[in-house]
Each structure stands twice: as C-alpha cells, then as structure tokens.
Design a protein around this motif. Structure first.
Motif, short mmCIF file in Angstrom:
data_model
loop_
_atom_site.label_atom_id
_atom_site.label_comp_id
_atom_site.label_asym_id
_atom_site.label_seq_id
_atom_site.Cartn_x
_atom_site.Cartn_y
_atom_site.Cartn_z
N ILE A 345 -10.15 -1.68 2.17
CA ILE A 345 -8.63 -1.54 3.65
C ILE A 345 -7.33 -1.43 3.32
N PRO A 346 -6.86 -2.48 2.42
CA PRO A 346 -5.17 -3.17 3.05
C PRO A 346 -4.61 -1.40 2.50
N PRO A 347 -5.29 -0.49 1.82
CA PRO A 347 -4.45 0.71 1.03
C PRO A 347 -5.03 1.56 2.49
N ILE A 405 -3.90 -7.75 -5.48
CA ILE A 405 -2.88 -7.99 -6.72
C ILE A 405 -1.70 -7.12 -6.66
N TRP A 406 -2.38 -6.34 -7.22
CA TRP A 406 -1.05 -5.16 -6.77
C TRP A 406 -0.48 -4.37 -5.83
N ILE A 407 -1.43 -4.49 -4.50
CA ILE A 407 -0.73 -4.43 -3.04
C ILE A 407 0.02 -5.83 -2.58
N LEU A 408 -0.49 -6.56 -3.25
CA LEU A 408 0.20 -7.48 -1.90
C LEU A 408 1.69 -7.78 -1.84
N PRO A 409 2.63 -7.51 -3.35
CA PRO A 409 4.01 -7.56 -3.04
C PRO A 409 4.77 -6.83 -2.21
N GLY A 413 6.54 -6.64 0.66
CA GLY A 413 7.63 -5.57 1.03
C GLY A 413 8.47 -4.93 2.85
N LEU A 414 6.58 -4.40 2.76
CA LEU A 414 6.89 -3.61 3.92
C LEU A 414 7.18 -4.13 5.71
N VAL A 415 6.33 -5.40 5.46
CA VAL A 415 6.39 -6.71 5.88
C VAL A 415 7.62 -6.57 6.67
N THR A 416 8.80 -7.41 5.29
CA THR A 416 9.92 -8.57 5.64
C THR A 416 11.52 -6.98 5.09
N GLY A 432 4.56 3.04 -4.05
CA GLY A 432 4.35 1.88 -5.01
C GLY A 432 2.73 1.40 -4.53
N LEU A 433 2.71 1.56 -2.74
CA LEU A 433 1.38 0.82 -2.32
C LEU A 433 -0.13 1.41 -3.09
#
Length: 552
Positions: A345-347, A405-409, A413-416, A432-433
């Motif tokens: 779901i995340p990517p 774990i790769w996707i998380l940072p 970054g996109l949220v902040t 990168g995501l």
C-alpha cells in the motif's frame, strides 16, 4: 572427489538427512563432476526409505501425475548435469514467462502513461473518476483470480494463459475507441476479469519446473518486468504520444492500439512457447521435445525429492469443492496473506501517480514520462538484490521488512517538506520512494513453500494475490482530487500504514517460529518407526502434516 558429511533438518520435516562422503555414481555416461548441497543426487533423501518411496509411488499413480513414469528413488545424477538442465529450463521457461508478464504489464499500466496526454479532460474525467475506474479494474482483477486459477488447474496453464493474453490484448487495443467515462469503466472491468488470474497461474506453472530454493530468484527476475516495463513503456509512450493529430487521433489512442497489437502477438506465440510440463514438451510446434529421457528423469526426481507433494495431482486435474474449502481455511497461510494485503500500500499511490504528479508540478508529457525512469531502474536493481540476500541467508520475513523500512524516511520527507520546496527535492523523494526493494518474489515463494501440496498451492497463489489486489484497491483511493498536487493528507496515511507494516513482518515471523516449536515437540517425542509409520499412513495433508516445518 570427497564431500564432507552434512546434516540438517529439512523444512519439510524433522527427519535428518546425511550426505555421504562419496557421492553416488551417475547412471549416465558422463563423468561425475561434483555434488553440492543444492544440486546433484545423494544416497539419503526423502525416498531412501522403501516404505516412504512406495507410499509416494502409489500416490503418484493414483493422481495420474504426468511425470510418474520418470519417478525413480534409485536414480542418481551429478550437480553439473542438474545445473545444465536448470539452465535449459531458465532459457525456455522463465524467459518466456517474462515475455508474457510484459504483455500483461504493458496493457495494465499504459493507462498511467495515457493520462499524461490529456486523456482525462478529453473524456470529461478528473482524478476521482480515474480512481473509480482503477478501483473497478482491481475489483474485477481480484474477483477473477481464484476462478481463473481453478480453470487453469483443470485445463492446464499452457492452454489457458495464451487465451487470456490474446483476449486482454484485443480488449486493451479497443480502448483507442473510448469516448466516454462509462466506456472507460466498462473496459477497465473487462480487462480486470481477463488479467486477474495470470500471475497466480504462472506462479503455479513455474512450480512445475523449479525447486523451492530456486523459485524466489526466478520470480525476482520475473518481477523485473514491473520496472523494465515502466522504463520501456515510458520510452515508447514518450514517442507514441507525439503522434497526436495523426488521422485526428490523440496520442493516448495510438498508445492503446499499438501496444495491444504487440502483446497480442506474444499471446499467439505462447501457444507454442508453453509446454504443459517437463515430460510434455513434444508437439505443438516444439518438434520431438526439448529434453532427453535422462534430462526428464533429472527434472522429475529433483523436484519430487525437494517436495514430494508436487506429484500429488496431475496438471489437468481440477481442485474439488472440498479441497477448495480446506485450502481456504488453512489458517497457517493467512499471516502471509495479511502481509500481502498491507505491504504494498505505501508505495502504490506514489508509483501510480508519479507521472501525473510531475505533470501537475509543471513538467510536460514527454519529460514527465522520462523522469519516471531513474526510480524504476533502481527498483529493478533493488528487487534483485533483496531477493539474492533472502536466498543467501535463507531468511524471508526480516529481509522483506526492509521494503517498508526503505520507504519510511521518504514518506517522512514528503510529509514534512514545505509546500514551496524546490521541485527537484520533491522529485528526488518520490523517485527514491518508488525505487524501494520489492519483496513480492520472496513473499510469493514463501507462500508457495508453506502451501506444501499442489492443491493448496493452486488456491493459495490465487488467495495471496487476491489479498494483494485488495490492498491495491485501498491504495488507489488514498490520493484524492481535493488533495492534489502534493497529496499531503494521503502521504500521512501512507506513513501510518508503513510504520505498521514494519512491525507486522516481525509478528508473522514470531508466529511461524512458535508453530514450528510446537510441532518439534510432538515430532521429536516419536520414535523413528513411529515417524515412518506416520509418513506412510497419515491423512494429514499439506501444511497440517507433523513432518512439515514452516519457512519464515
């Protein structure tokens, strides 16, 4: 040549196997080259006991398994002979499976490139309408997976898959005539119904050819189609979309027509390129067959010694209602289904919308398509790396968790990131995501290994992919029209799901460790005679057998 004694507990059971110090003599005329833990035959294997060998021989005869005439518990071969056969299988089978997957993904994802060419406004649609169409496609895709898998198991994937490719290619090409939102919805539904069963059907087909430790690596190469197709599709689309205006057509119309014709040709060729099984390669344009009798014996016996259950059904045998229900309620497989639902779901939204996001941020159609390529290239590299690492360490859950774990940072970054941040920083985070290490090949191989019967494997492959598609349905509705072009709300949702997924992988590993420990306690309390009697007479099947251990 001398080989040191090896001792290990097979994941299929608690019985220990010993490799003898002198490798067996091959029954071929070739000189012995070597014997390794992965290749070549050993004197001690699952069929070394005459009682166990006779039990499975009767099982294969009763099932009319298509390779039963090549089954021989006393047959021996060298590692070099097996590697040579495996290379032939790679060339003939996995290469064409890759081509067929390309035919699916080119038609499945060309909609993402078509919307960079004013397709939505020309059909009177917006982002939400596009989402609804994708949801319809995924629901149809999901609905078709199990029925298609059952049909494929009955008639044979070598007959069913070529039909599907030709059918969806014709349907996809017909999208060049779309003129309304209703037509878009209808065609997406038909495409989903035709495409839904392809992946589980091919996965089951590949288990007819590869051992359990070989399958994840082959599936990794199989799934390089996702990035290869995005790269190739973006390059092709960048050119075809420039045909706008020829004969009064838009570029997206030409895209659907041309790619549909190309993949239709692959479908026709698949009638010849897909033999039914290792012992059924003769005929239908393939001459006298691809393999000698000796090579067929190597293929059959290496598969059965790796997993005896691969011969408990023939490749034209349907799964009955009772077997279907039993496979569905095999609760020990549900942890991998849940991972399949959540993990991707995340990517998904950033990957689906990357081209459109770039358009909305100011890039033209040509540049938006080309800018998706770097992320897809890294996706391909990471897919192969993570699968190789998993195979090397024989570890699935922890290695697979690295995907989220790769996707998380990148999501953080996109949220902040501030709304007025540099465009190229945002592009770098998105690229990168979507270049994350894709663990799908590991999870599909993991699910197939834990199924432990052909019947369960046929059903579980479809169920696993149904859960994946269910997750995709959730994913395609996270980015909404009122949240564009930065989709900050959507990215916050993805961040929460990603954090949960990392924990989920470890919980599933803990579950399987606990299940194995319980079985070890029961199995080790039995004598050797009791263990052999259980193997020969038990009514337990698949993952419910006491001599089976779950991979994790």
């Amino acid at each position: 040549m001398s080989t040191p004694i090896l001792e290990h507990v097979n994941e299929k059971g608690g019985l220990k196997e010993h490799a003898v110090s002198n490798p067996p003599t091959s029954d071929s005329d070739s000189e012995i080259q070597d014997v390794t833990p992965e290749y070549g035959s050993y004197r001690n294997h699952v069929f070394s006991s005459p009682t166990v060998a006779e039990y499975w021989r009767q099982k294969y005869e009763g099932a009319r398994y298509e390779g039963r005439h090549r089954f021989d518990p006393l047959f021996t071969w060298t590692a070099e002979e097996e590697k040579r056969v495996r290379r032939k299988i790679d060339l003939r089978i996995i290469t064409w499976a890759w081509m067929m997957f390309m035919a699916l993904d080119l038609n499945r994802r060309n909609i993402n490139r078509a919307i960079t060419d004013k397709m939505l406004p020309e059909l009177g649609m917006n982002t939400n309408d596009f989402n609804y169409g994708q949801t319809i496609f995924l629901i149809s895709f999901l609905s078709a997976e199990l029925p298609s898998g059952l049909i494929s198991k009955k008639v044979g994937p070598d007959r069913w898959i070529p039909f599907l490719i030709v059918a969806w290619s014709i349907t996809s090409a017909s999208q060049c005539a779309l003129s309304s939102k209703a037509g878009y919805y209808a065609v997406r539904s038909i495409l989903g119904l035709l495409m839904g069963g392809f992946i589980p059907d091919v996965v089951l087909y590949l288990t007819y050819w590869y051992k359990s430790n070989e399958l994840p690596t082959r599936l990794a190469w199989f799934w390089t189609v996702l990035s290869s197709c995005n790269i190739l599709g973006s390059l092709v689309a960048a050119g075809i979309l420039q045909m706008r205006g020829i004969h009064g057509w838009s570029g997206w119309q030409w895209l659907f027509l041309i790619e549909g014709i190309i993949t239709g040709c692959i479908g026709v060729a698949s009638w010849v390129a897909m033999p039914a099984s290792p012992c059924q390669t003769a005929g239908r344009g393939r001459g006298k067959g691809w393999f000698s009798e000796h090579e067929e014996k190597i293929m059959v016996n290496r598969l059965l010694r790796d997993d005896p259950s691969k011969g408990d059904m023939n490749n034209r045998q349907a799964v009955g209602l009772r077997g279907l229900i039993a496979s569905f309620w095999d609760f020990d497989l549900w942890p991998t289904y849940i991972i399949g639902f959540c993990a991707y779901i995340p990517p998904n939204p950033p990957g689906t919308y990357l081209g459109l996001i770039l358009r909305e941020l100011g890039f033209n159609s040509f540049h938006a398509n080309l800018l998706t390529i770097p992320g897809q290239f890294m996706f391909l590299i990471n897919l192969l790396i993570i699968t190789k690492i998993s195979q090397y360490f024989k570890e699935r859950s922890i290695i697979s968790s690295s995907s989220n774990i790769w996707i998380l940072p990148f999501l953080i970054g996109l949220v902040t990131l501030k709304k007025d941040a540099n465009l190229w920083i945002r592009y770098g985070l998105l690229s990168g995501l979507v270049s994350y290490p894709y663990c799908h090949a590991i999870l599909v191989g993991w699910n197939a290994k834990n199924s432990n019967t052909v019947r369960t494997r046929a059903v579980s492959a479809a169920l696993y992919n149904m859960f994946v598609q269910s997750g995709n349905i959730v994913a395609v509705n996270i980015y909404r029209d009122d949240d564009k072009p930065l989709y900050l709300r959507g990215n916050r949702i993805l961040l929460g799901i990603c954090s949960f997924n990392i924990v989920l992988f470890y919980l599933v590993k803990a579950y399987y460790i606990r299940r194995n420990k319980k079985r070890d306690a029961i199995w080790n309390a039995m004598t050797v005679d009791e263990q052999e009697d259980y193997i020969a007479s038990t009514k337990d099947e698949g993952a419910k057998r006491l001599d089976f251990r779950f991979a994790h």
